[in-house]
Design a protein around this motif. Structure first.
Motif, PDB file in Angstrom:
ATOM      1  N   LEU A 179       0.822  -1.207   0.000  1.00 54.17           N
ATOM      2  CA  LEU A 179       0.000   0.000   0.000  1.00 54.17           C
ATOM      3  C   LEU A 179       0.862   1.265   0.000  1.00 54.17           C
ATOM      4  O   LEU A 179       0.502   2.267  -0.624  1.00 54.17           O
ATOM      5  CB  LEU A 179      -0.952  -0.001   1.192  1.00 54.17           C
ATOM      6  CG  LEU A 179      -2.029  -1.092   1.182  1.00 54.17           C
ATOM      7  CD1 LEU A 179      -2.907  -0.985   2.422  1.00 54.17           C
ATOM      8  CD2 LEU A 179      -2.896  -1.013  -0.079  1.00 54.17           C
ATOM      9  N   LEU A 180       1.985   1.228   0.694  1.00 61.34           N
ATOM     10  CA  LEU A 180       2.904   2.368   0.650  1.00 61.34           C
ATOM     11  C   LEU A 180       3.445   2.573  -0.762  1.00 61.34           C
ATOM     12  O   LEU A 180       3.584   3.711  -1.239  1.00 61.34           O
ATOM     13  CB  LEU A 180       4.060   2.154   1.631  1.00 61.34           C
ATOM     14  CG  LEU A 180       3.767   2.382   3.109  1.00 61.34           C
ATOM     15  CD1 LEU A 180       4.944   1.912   3.967  1.00 61.34           C
ATOM     16  CD2 LEU A 180       3.459   3.856   3.385  1.00 61.34           C
TER      17      LEU A 180
ATOM     18  N   LEU B  38      -2.882   5.056   5.714  1.00 59.10           N
ATOM     19  CA  LEU B  38      -1.907   5.454   4.699  1.00 59.10           C
ATOM     20  C   LEU B  38      -2.491   6.437   3.681  1.00 59.10           C
ATOM     21  O   LEU B  38      -1.912   6.658   2.615  1.00 59.10           O
ATOM     22  CB  LEU B  38      -1.366   4.209   3.989  1.00 59.10           C
ATOM     23  CG  LEU B  38      -0.687   3.183   4.901  1.00 59.10           C
ATOM     24  CD1 LEU B  38      -0.194   1.988   4.118  1.00 59.10           C
ATOM     25  CD2 LEU B  38       0.451   3.813   5.686  1.00 59.10           C
ATOM     26  N   GLU B  39      -3.654   7.005   4.007  1.00 55.72           N
ATOM     27  CA  GLU B  39      -4.276   8.084   3.223  1.00 55.72           C
ATOM     28  C   GLU B  39      -4.731   7.622   1.844  1.00 55.72           C
ATOM     29  O   GLU B  39      -4.600   8.330   0.846  1.00 55.72           O
ATOM     30  CB  GLU B  39      -3.340   9.286   3.110  1.00 55.72           C
ATOM     31  CG  GLU B  39      -2.949   9.868   4.459  1.00 55.72           C
ATOM     32  CD  GLU B  39      -2.048  11.089   4.343  1.00 55.72           C
ATOM     33  OE1 GLU B  39      -1.540  11.342   3.234  1.00 55.72           O
ATOM     34  OE2 GLU B  39      -1.878  11.789   5.348  1.00 55.72           O
ATOM     35  N   LEU B  40      -5.307   6.435   1.813  1.00 55.37           N
ATOM     36  CA  LEU B  40      -5.915   5.915   0.595  1.00 55.37           C
ATOM     37  C   LEU B  40      -7.422   5.789   0.793  1.00 55.37           C
ATOM     38  O   LEU B  40      -7.879   5.279   1.827  1.00 55.37           O
ATOM     39  CB  LEU B  40      -5.351   4.531   0.252  1.00 55.37           C
ATOM     40  CG  LEU B  40      -3.921   4.486  -0.288  1.00 55.37           C
ATOM     41  CD1 LEU B  40      -3.367   3.074  -0.184  1.00 55.37           C
ATOM     42  CD2 LEU B  40      -3.872   4.971  -1.732  1.00 55.37           C
TER      43      LEU B  40
ATOM     44  N   ASN C 266      -4.565   7.356  -5.374  1.00 51.94           N
ATOM     45  CA  ASN C 266      -5.268   7.887  -4.200  1.00 51.94           C
ATOM     46  C   ASN C 266      -6.399   6.988  -3.710  1.00 51.94           C
ATOM     47  O   ASN C 266      -6.977   7.245  -2.648  1.00 51.94           O
ATOM     48  CB  ASN C 266      -5.811   9.299  -4.472  1.00 51.94           C
ATOM     49  CG  ASN C 266      -6.826   9.354  -5.614  1.00 51.94           C
ATOM     50  OD1 ASN C 266      -7.491   8.368  -5.935  1.00 51.94           O
ATOM     51  ND2 ASN C 266      -6.944  10.531  -6.246  1.00 51.94           N
ATOM     52  N   THR C 267      -6.715   5.922  -4.459  1.00 49.85           N
ATOM     53  CA  THR C 267      -7.854   5.080  -4.105  1.00 49.85           C
ATOM     54  C   THR C 267      -7.498   3.606  -4.312  1.00 49.85           C
ATOM     55  O   THR C 267      -7.078   3.205  -5.404  1.00 49.85           O
ATOM     56  CB  THR C 267      -9.087   5.437  -4.953  1.00 49.85           C
ATOM     57  OG1 THR C 267      -9.386   6.818  -4.800  1.00 49.85           O
ATOM     58  CG2 THR C 267     -10.301   4.611  -4.527  1.00 49.85           C
TER      59      THR C 267
ATOM     60  N   LEU D  33       4.770  13.511  -4.271  1.00 47.93           N
ATOM     61  CA  LEU D  33       4.550  12.107  -3.936  1.00 47.93           C
ATOM     62  C   LEU D  33       5.592  11.627  -2.938  1.00 47.93           C
ATOM     63  O   LEU D  33       6.750  12.055  -2.979  1.00 47.93           O
ATOM     64  CB  LEU D  33       4.624  11.244  -5.198  1.00 47.93           C
ATOM     65  CG  LEU D  33       3.573  11.517  -6.267  1.00 47.93           C
ATOM     66  CD1 LEU D  33       3.750  10.535  -7.432  1.00 47.93           C
ATOM     67  CD2 LEU D  33       2.158  11.422  -5.711  1.00 47.93           C
TER      68      LEU D  33
ATOM     69  N   ALA E  71      -5.359   0.978   4.913  1.00 47.45           N
ATOM     70  CA  ALA E  71      -5.430   1.880   3.761  1.00 47.45           C
ATOM     71  C   ALA E  71      -5.766   3.296   4.217  1.00 47.45           C
ATOM     72  O   ALA E  71      -5.185   4.280   3.730  1.00 47.45           O
ATOM     73  CB  ALA E  71      -6.479   1.379   2.770  1.00 47.45           C
TER      74      ALA E  71
ATOM     75  N   ARG F  47       0.727   4.211  -2.793  1.00 47.07           N
ATOM     76  CA  ARG F  47       0.587   5.653  -2.505  1.00 47.07           C
ATOM     77  C   ARG F  47       1.732   6.434  -3.130  1.00 47.07           C
ATOM     78  O   ARG F  47       1.538   7.549  -3.645  1.00 47.07           O
ATOM     79  CB  ARG F  47       0.552   5.879  -0.982  1.00 47.07           C
ATOM     80  CG  ARG F  47       0.145   7.287  -0.604  1.00 47.07           C
ATOM     81  CD  ARG F  47      -1.309   7.546  -0.926  1.00 47.07           C
ATOM     82  NE  ARG F  47      -1.656   8.956  -0.844  1.00 47.07           N
ATOM     83  CZ  ARG F  47      -1.610   9.816  -1.860  1.00 47.07           C
ATOM     84  NH1 ARG F  47      -1.204   9.396  -3.052  1.00 47.07           N
ATOM     85  NH2 ARG F  47      -1.971  11.063  -1.714  1.00 47.07           N
TER      86      ARG F  47
ATOM     87  N   ASN G 143      -1.413  14.905  -8.930  1.00 44.65           N
ATOM     88  CA  ASN G 143      -1.417  15.009  -7.475  1.00 44.65           C
ATOM     89  C   ASN G 143      -0.975  16.418  -7.093  1.00 44.65           C
ATOM     90  O   ASN G 143       0.052  16.911  -7.581  1.00 44.65           O
ATOM     91  CB  ASN G 143      -0.465  13.987  -6.850  1.00 44.65           C
ATOM     92  CG  ASN G 143      -1.076  12.589  -6.758  1.00 44.65           C
ATOM     93  OD1 ASN G 143      -1.541  12.177  -5.708  1.00 44.65           O
ATOM     94  ND2 ASN G 143      -1.069  11.857  -7.874  1.00 44.65           N
TER      95      ASN G 143
END
Length: 605
Positions: free
Chosen positions: A43-44, A88-90, A52-53, A332, A85, A47, A328
């Motif tokens: 997941l990192l 980790l801001e998803l 973003n999703t 990033l 998630a 990101r 974005n």
């Protein structure tokens, strides 16, 4: 307190989230195909690529492996995955099915449904809706608190999956929509279809989305025409493709993929990459395709995705990250450091146990006059058998022509008095048995190679022997049927059983044991079995999946979290030809490749 305004699709130009314009830059990762210890790492990396999703399927067959027995723990802890998630801001788009396809056995539907002889899957047949209701009563209370309206990351929920390509019941999608609404799902609902399924796969009040790989004439326009006042979302942008045994490894060139993604974003569409990271179909998770010919899928789900099977960055990842930087608003994050890998020294096989000796540790055989499918075996609390192998034994009085009449699902090794005679599969349906005057034992070791996960054949996926086997024009009768599902209870008995040293002649089919000594911290590795033929590998109780000499896959991914310092037990179940060692490599081997854009299914849209 101001109302939290979730994802809205009320404008033709864009989505809104919290009232502000929002573009979905999504990617798919399946928690059940990634060791839990690696969830954060994957997941990192997602990101850091500018995604973003997160989108993920939810496999019913894994969460309810036996009717009424639910599992949301360990690698199936869906709530923990979604919560991670969010940490980790998803954002999250959840795709809970009940049918998911996903190249998993029966498209994620539990095989015990097939015990009902009248079952019609993915319809309003009461036997199916009753099972769905029971499952959703357990699943949805776990995910409803994680919705955006409740302070969580779930901004959308998909209703079923690609129903327009199946479309057996005009009332079914209405039922599915209500199944979510009545249990407290309040976020944006959407459907997902290939172009040809857009018209009949939707349901009123639910956003329609499209699946594709190449931008053919009119694909996006067809979606815009159906819902002109709604934003465009490519719910599955196929970054690569899956593989089947005996075929080539499918790839989709990185430059071609990024060129299409660029055009989609320039068009103003939102996008979800399927897959962003494919992972591995561990155990017996794999499905199959059947568009006239049955083809089981391989254990690797690398998918030629931006993140490889073991989490490596690919050229697709770097090109995609460079593209998404401009979409974005904030810089990033730096991509995480890759895990180190190691090619361990070869492991010598030290012990073996024949299949016949292992029967001591199997369930008591079921006695039946005529053959029965594995789903109807009265074991496991009455739920039958779902995966693995089933052994059918009966007595014969003569040799001659043995005819399967295509009633073997999917592949069977044929033995007379435990001597190998031949193989039944979809292409070979006749085997000649040697002559003999006395009573002898005929054994059929049948493997479920994976249930079809897409298409018209879903309701006909019983496995094992699904009809009569004919010897010299006479149906065989009087079977003893053993469940060899390779599940932990059976393997525990085998592990603690009586093994023989390799100085004694090893027999196949059989189990073969070796010890991997790990000095220091474990590292990811790949198992290779170049001199073996076909079987399954278990390491410290974890099933890595199937191997088969026909390829294209020539490896099995062994993640470091499943190893430990010191002694690691490896057990190989080999069907036909064992070797004396197990090899390791730092890198996978996917065999001969073919451009996925030349695959006929990918070009239908």
């Amino acid at each position: 307190m101001a109302e939290r305004q979730g994802l809205r699709a009320e404008r033709a130009s864009h989505f809104t989230l919290q009232g502000a314009p929002f573009r979905i830059l999504g990617g798919s990762i399946h928690y059940f195909r990634v060791p839990r210890a690696y969830w954060r790492d994957r997941l990192l990396k997602m990101r850091a690529c500018g995604i973003n999703t997160l989108s993920t399927y939810v496999p019913w067959n894994l969460h309810e492996p036996e009717k009424g027995l639910f599992n949301f723990k360990d690698n199936l802890d869906l709530e923990a995955f979604i919560s991670l998630a969010w940490e980790l801001e998803l954002w999250v788009i959840l795709r809970p099915g009940p049918y998911i396809c996903a190249e998993v056995d029966l498209g994620g539907l539990p095989s015990w449904l097939l015990r009902d002889k009248d079952m019609t899957l993915r319809t309003t047949y009461p036997g199916f809706t009753s099972a769905v209701n029971s499952y959703f009563d357990k699943l949805i209370p776990r995910i409803a608190p994680l919705q955006f309206s409740n302070g969580g990351p779930i901004i959308a929920v998909q209703v079923e999956n690609e129903y327009g390509s199946y479309s057996k019941d005009v009332e079914y999608m209405k039922y599915m929509k209500q199944a979510f609404l009545s249990r407290g799902i309040t976020e944006l609902l959407l459907t997902s279809d290939n172009r040809e399924g857009l018209q009949c796969g939707g349901v009123d009040g639910v956003l329609r989305t499209i699946n594709l790989q190449k931008i053919s004439y009119g694909a996006l326009q067809s979606l815009a025409d159906i819902q002109p006042e709604r934003p465009l979302l490519v719910m599955e942008y196929w970054s690569g493709w899956f593989d089947v045994w005996g075929d080539s490894h499918h790839i989709f060139p990185a430059e071609d993929m990024v060129a299409v993604v660029t055009k989609l974003l320039e068009r103003g569409a939102s996008i979800n990459l399927y897959m962003f990271h494919g992972g591995t179909s561990f155990g017996f998770m794999t499905g199959a395709v059947d568009f006239g010919t049955y083809k089981p899928q391989i254990s690797s789900y690398d998918y030629d995705a931006p993140l490889s099977e073991c989490g490596d960055y690919t050229s697709k990842y770097h090109l995609l990250r460079n593209l998404l930087k401009s979409y974005n608003s904030d810089p990033l994050p730096e991509p995480p450091t890759l895990q180190s890998r190691q090619a361990y020294e070869a492991v010598l096989i030290s012990q073996h146990m024949s299949l016949w000796d292992s029967l001591t540790y199997a369930e008591k055989p079921v006695k039946t006059e005529a053959p029965i499918s594995m789903e109807n075996l009265s074991v496991h609390n009455g739920n039958g058998q779902s995966y693995g192998y089933t052994l059918y034994e009966t007595t014969i009085q003569s040799g001659g022509s043995l005819n399967s009449r295509n009633n073997v699902r999917d592949r069977a090794l044929v033995f007379v008095d435990r001597t190998f005679i031949g193989v039944f599969d979809y292409r070979t349906q006749r085997v000649t048995l040697p002559a003999g005057k006395n009573a002898r034992t005929l054994s059929l070791l049948v493997e479920n190679c994976g249930r079809v996960n897409y298409g018209e054949a879903l309701n006909a996926q019983q496995k094992g022997l699904v009809g009569d086997i004919i010897l010299n024009n006479t149906p065989l009768k009087g079977f003893a049927v053993y469940c060899l599902d390779m599940m932990p209870s059976f393997l525990k008995g085998v592990h603690g059983g009586k093994w023989k040293s390799m100085t004694e002649s090893p027999a196949c089919p059989g189990f073969f044991k070796g010890i991997l000594l790990v000095d220091g911290e474990p590292r990811d590795t790949f198992i290779k079995l170049p001199e073996w033929m076909k079987g399954v590998v278990f390491v410290n109780g974890h099933s890595l999946g199937r191997y088969w000499y026909i390829g294209p896959q020539k490896h099995l991914y062994l993640p470091a979290p499943w190893l430990k310092k010191g002694i690691n037990q490896i057990i190989v179940f080999e069907e036909q030809k064992a070797a004396g060692r197990i090899n390791f490599a730092e890198n996978p081997e996917y065999g001969k490749v073919i451009d996925v854009s030349k695959h006929p299914f990918c070009t239908i849209i």
